[in-house]
Design an enzyme around this catalytic site. Structure first.
Site, PDB file in Angstrom:
ATOM      1  N   ARG A 155      32.658   2.992 -19.088  1.00 38.03           N
ATOM      2  CA  ARG A 155      33.756   2.876 -17.892  1.00 38.03           C
ATOM      3  C   ARG A 155      34.516   4.447 -17.944  1.00 38.03           C
ATOM      4  NH1 ARG A 155      34.629  -2.860 -17.550  1.00 38.03           N
ATOM      5  NH2 ARG A 155      36.060  -3.066 -15.858  1.00 38.03           N
TER       6      ARG A 155
ATOM      7  N   ARG B 147      36.970 -16.086  -7.429  1.00 37.92           N
ATOM      8  CA  ARG B 147      35.982 -16.231  -8.891  1.00 37.92           C
ATOM      9  C   ARG B 147      36.548 -17.120  -9.618  1.00 37.92           C
ATOM     10  NH1 ARG B 147      34.437 -11.456 -12.610  1.00 37.92           N
ATOM     11  NH2 ARG B 147      36.559 -11.063 -12.517  1.00 37.92           N
TER      12      ARG B 147
ATOM     13  N   LYS C  71      28.023  -7.679 -11.983  1.00 40.90           N
ATOM     14  CA  LYS C  71      27.266  -7.230 -13.361  1.00 40.90           C
ATOM     15  C   LYS C  71      27.290  -8.476 -14.281  1.00 40.90           C
ATOM     16  CE  LYS C  71      30.825  -4.161 -13.999  1.00 40.90           C
ATOM     17  NZ  LYS C  71      31.769  -4.507 -12.770  1.00 40.90           N
TER      18      LYS C  71
ATOM     19  N   ARG D 104      42.722  -2.614 -10.141  1.00 42.25           N
ATOM     20  CA  ARG D 104      41.312  -2.224 -11.003  1.00 42.25           C
ATOM     21  C   ARG D 104      40.082  -1.265  -9.928  1.00 42.25           C
ATOM     22  NH1 ARG D 104      39.921  -8.246 -11.490  1.00 42.25           N
ATOM     23  NH2 ARG D 104      37.859  -7.816 -12.271  1.00 42.25           N
TER      24      ARG D 104
ATOM     25  N   ARG E 225      40.691 -15.826 -13.597  1.00 40.89           N
ATOM     26  CA  ARG E 225      41.135 -14.760 -14.286  1.00 40.89           C
ATOM     27  C   ARG E 225      42.512 -14.402 -14.013  1.00 40.89           C
ATOM     28  NH1 ARG E 225      36.217 -10.845 -15.764  1.00 40.89           N
ATOM     29  NH2 ARG E 225      37.880  -9.466 -15.045  1.00 40.89           N
TER      30      ARG E 225
HETATM   31  P1  AP5 Z   1      30.852 -10.976 -11.328  1.00 38.42           P
HETATM   32  O1  AP5 Z   1      29.576 -11.092 -11.758  1.00 38.42           O
HETATM   33  O2  AP5 Z   1      31.908 -11.857 -12.131  1.00 38.42           O
HETATM   34  O3  AP5 Z   1      31.433  -9.546 -11.008  1.00 38.42           O
HETATM   35  P2  AP5 Z   1      31.498  -8.404 -12.247  1.00 38.42           P
HETATM   36  O4  AP5 Z   1      30.838  -7.123 -11.700  1.00 38.42           O
HETATM   37  O5  AP5 Z   1      31.132  -8.928 -13.500  1.00 38.42           O
HETATM   38  O6  AP5 Z   1      32.761  -8.195 -12.261  1.00 38.42           O
HETATM   39  P3  AP5 Z   1      34.236  -8.222 -13.127  1.00 38.42           P
HETATM   40  O7  AP5 Z   1      35.408  -8.412 -12.811  1.00 38.42           O
HETATM   41  O8  AP5 Z   1      34.113  -8.910 -14.478  1.00 38.42           O
HETATM   42  O9  AP5 Z   1      34.256  -6.745 -13.573  1.00 38.42           O
HETATM   43  P4  AP5 Z   1      35.206  -5.808 -14.405  1.00 38.42           P
HETATM   44  O10 AP5 Z   1      34.325  -4.553 -14.521  1.00 38.42           O
HETATM   45  O11 AP5 Z   1      36.561  -5.730 -13.499  1.00 38.42           O
HETATM   46  O12 AP5 Z   1      35.727  -6.912 -15.398  1.00 38.42           O
HETATM   47  P5  AP5 Z   1      35.748  -6.813 -16.979  1.00 38.42           P
HETATM   48  O13 AP5 Z   1      35.817  -8.079 -17.473  1.00 38.42           O
HETATM   49  O14 AP5 Z   1      34.262  -5.834 -17.384  1.00 38.42           O
HETATM   50  O15 AP5 Z   1      31.273 -11.462  -9.918  1.00 38.42           O
HETATM   51  C1  AP5 Z   1      32.468 -11.463  -9.304  1.00 38.42           C
HETATM   52  C2  AP5 Z   1      32.697 -12.687  -8.188  1.00 38.42           C
HETATM   53  O16 AP5 Z   1      31.647 -12.373  -7.162  1.00 38.42           O
HETATM   54  C3  AP5 Z   1      31.920 -14.087  -8.778  1.00 38.42           C
HETATM   55  O17 AP5 Z   1      33.048 -15.151  -8.098  1.00 38.42           O
HETATM   56  C4  AP5 Z   1      30.637 -14.205  -8.328  1.00 38.42           C
HETATM   57  O18 AP5 Z   1      30.047 -15.308  -8.194  1.00 38.42           O
HETATM   58  C5  AP5 Z   1      30.657 -13.489  -7.181  1.00 38.42           C
HETATM   59  N1  AP5 Z   1      29.315 -12.790  -7.004  1.00 38.42           N
HETATM   60  C6  AP5 Z   1      28.447 -12.053  -7.825  1.00 38.42           C
HETATM   61  N2  AP5 Z   1      27.557 -11.584  -7.285  1.00 38.42           N
HETATM   62  C7  AP5 Z   1      27.445 -11.992  -5.801  1.00 38.42           C
HETATM   63  C8  AP5 Z   1      26.757 -11.494  -4.953  1.00 38.42           C
HETATM   64  N3  AP5 Z   1      25.535 -11.231  -4.746  1.00 38.42           N
HETATM   65  N4  AP5 Z   1      27.106 -12.084  -3.596  1.00 38.42           N
HETATM   66  C9  AP5 Z   1      28.200 -12.933  -3.441  1.00 38.42           C
HETATM   67  N5  AP5 Z   1      28.978 -13.186  -4.361  1.00 38.42           N
HETATM   68  C10 AP5 Z   1      28.600 -12.689  -5.641  1.00 38.42           C
HETATM   69  O19 AP5 Z   1      37.015  -6.026 -17.499  1.00 38.42           O
HETATM   70  C11 AP5 Z   1      38.258  -6.615 -17.516  1.00 38.42           C
HETATM   71  C12 AP5 Z   1      39.129  -5.478 -17.983  1.00 38.42           C
HETATM   72  O20 AP5 Z   1      38.919  -5.322 -19.451  1.00 38.42           O
HETATM   73  C13 AP5 Z   1      39.195  -4.247 -17.238  1.00 38.42           C
HETATM   74  O21 AP5 Z   1      40.107  -4.265 -16.181  1.00 38.42           O
HETATM   75  C14 AP5 Z   1      39.848  -3.337 -18.545  1.00 38.42           C
HETATM   76  O22 AP5 Z   1      41.278  -3.505 -18.550  1.00 38.42           O
HETATM   77  C15 AP5 Z   1      39.078  -4.152 -19.701  1.00 38.42           C
HETATM   78  N6  AP5 Z   1      37.830  -3.219 -20.267  1.00 38.42           N
HETATM   79  C16 AP5 Z   1      36.658  -4.079 -19.919  1.00 38.42           C
HETATM   80  N7  AP5 Z   1      35.728  -3.204 -20.414  1.00 38.42           N
HETATM   81  C17 AP5 Z   1      36.468  -1.792 -20.712  1.00 38.42           C
HETATM   82  C18 AP5 Z   1      35.950  -0.650 -20.910  1.00 38.42           C
HETATM   83  N8  AP5 Z   1      34.689  -0.302 -21.235  1.00 38.42           N
HETATM   84  N9  AP5 Z   1      36.893   0.474 -21.016  1.00 38.42           N
HETATM   85  C19 AP5 Z   1      38.230   0.167 -20.579  1.00 38.42           C
HETATM   86  N10 AP5 Z   1      38.506  -1.125 -20.470  1.00 38.42           N
HETATM   87  C20 AP5 Z   1      37.990  -2.002 -20.420  1.00 38.42           C
END
Ligand code: AP5
Length: 209
Positions: free
Chosen positions: A88, A122, A13, A164, A153
């Site tokens: 989410r 990552r 994402k 997660r 991270r």
């Molecule tokens: P990346 O693009 O970073 O993946 P992502 O889907 O953005 O994953 P996140 O880990 O950031 O999502 P998340 O939803 O857990 O974290 P968030 O920060 O929102 O890619 C990941 C890796 O894969 C990278 O190394 C990239 O290079 C590689 N990659 C990407 N695309 C690829 C491809 N096509 N092929 C191969 N490799 C690829 O949330 C963190 C925390 O915040 C949550 O756990 C929660 O505690 C809190 N939080 C955030 N939002 C909320 C909410 N709405 N409600 C409640 N708690 C929340």
């Protein structure tokens, strides 16, 4: 256009959002990034969010919904935005519906074990964004573009990644049905390369790559 990028942790994402925000000139709103910034600044929201994030749990809906509502109300969101990591829960999706009409939800579908590998590798550079260690030649400790030390991270340790994913399947996956019923859900194979995924997403959004 008001867009939600949806999918499990590591589905890509954030990677796609960075490209789309440049291409479409609308803001990228990542709740995860907002919480990480709040933690770094030591704000009350950051302090509250940290305990949940460290365990891989969701931050309570009322906190998350409030920060998104405040962000969406800013003038730069008037022509649209790209939400990444929100909503989410079904309660968050319902709260979002009260403040904005979402045009399209792009759901990145991916395999859990591949996601564990992606997130474990990552790394990010404060200037040049997200990498995976498999893509970096050299010491994998410094940014290949500027030499800055790459950051892993805190929630990208395997136990937390697996929690997660469990939380995603239990609490977040039901949001898919919510948007399917609204007729705005588009599914994309999140296991394709970054470039191929970007091409498909821009096609379905109707913008040139
Ligand atoms: P990346 O693009 O970073 O993946 P992502 O889907 O953005 O994953 P996140 O880990 O950031 O999502 P998340 O939803 O857990 O974290 P968030 O920060 O929102 O890619 C990941 C890796 O894969 C990278 O190394 C990239 O290079 C590689 N990659 C990407 N695309 C690829 C491809 N096509 N092929 C191969 N490799 C690829 O949330 C963190 C925390 O915040 C949550 O756990 C929660 O505690 C809190 N939080 C955030 N939002 C909320 C909410 N709405 N409600 C409640 N708690 C929340």
């Amino acid at each position: 256009m008001k867009i939600v990028l949806f999918g499990p942790p590591g589905a890509g994402k954030g990677t796609q959002a960075v490209r789309l925000t440049e291409r479409m000139a609308i803001p990228h709103i990542s709740t995860g990034d907002m919480f990480r910034a709040a933690i770094q600044q030591g704000t009350p929201t950051g302090l509250e969010a940290k305990s949940y994030m460290d365990r891989g749990e969701l931050v309570p809906d009322e906190v998350t919904t409030r920060i998104v509502a405040e962000r969406i109300a800013k003038p730069d969101c008037q022509n649209g935005f790209i939400l990444d990591g929100f909503p989410r829960t079904v309660a968050q999706a319902q709260a979002l519906a009260d403040i904005a009409e979402i045009d399209v939800v792009v759901n990145f579908v991916a395999d859990d074990e591949a996601l564990v590998r992606r997130l474990g590798g990552r790394r990010s550079c404060p200037t040049h964004g997200i990498y995976h260690i498999d893509w970096i030649s050299g010491d994998k400790v410094h940014c290949p573009e500027c030499g800055e030390t790459l950051v892993k991270r805190a929630d990208d340790e395997e136990t937390t990644i697996r929690n997660r994913l469990t939380v995603y399947h239990a609490q977040t996956a039901p949001v898919v049905d919510y948007y399917q019923r609204k007729g705005v859900l588009k599914e994309v194979d999140g296991m394709l390369s970054v470039a191929d995924t970007y091409k498909i997403v821009t096609e379905l959004l109707g913008v040139a790559p």
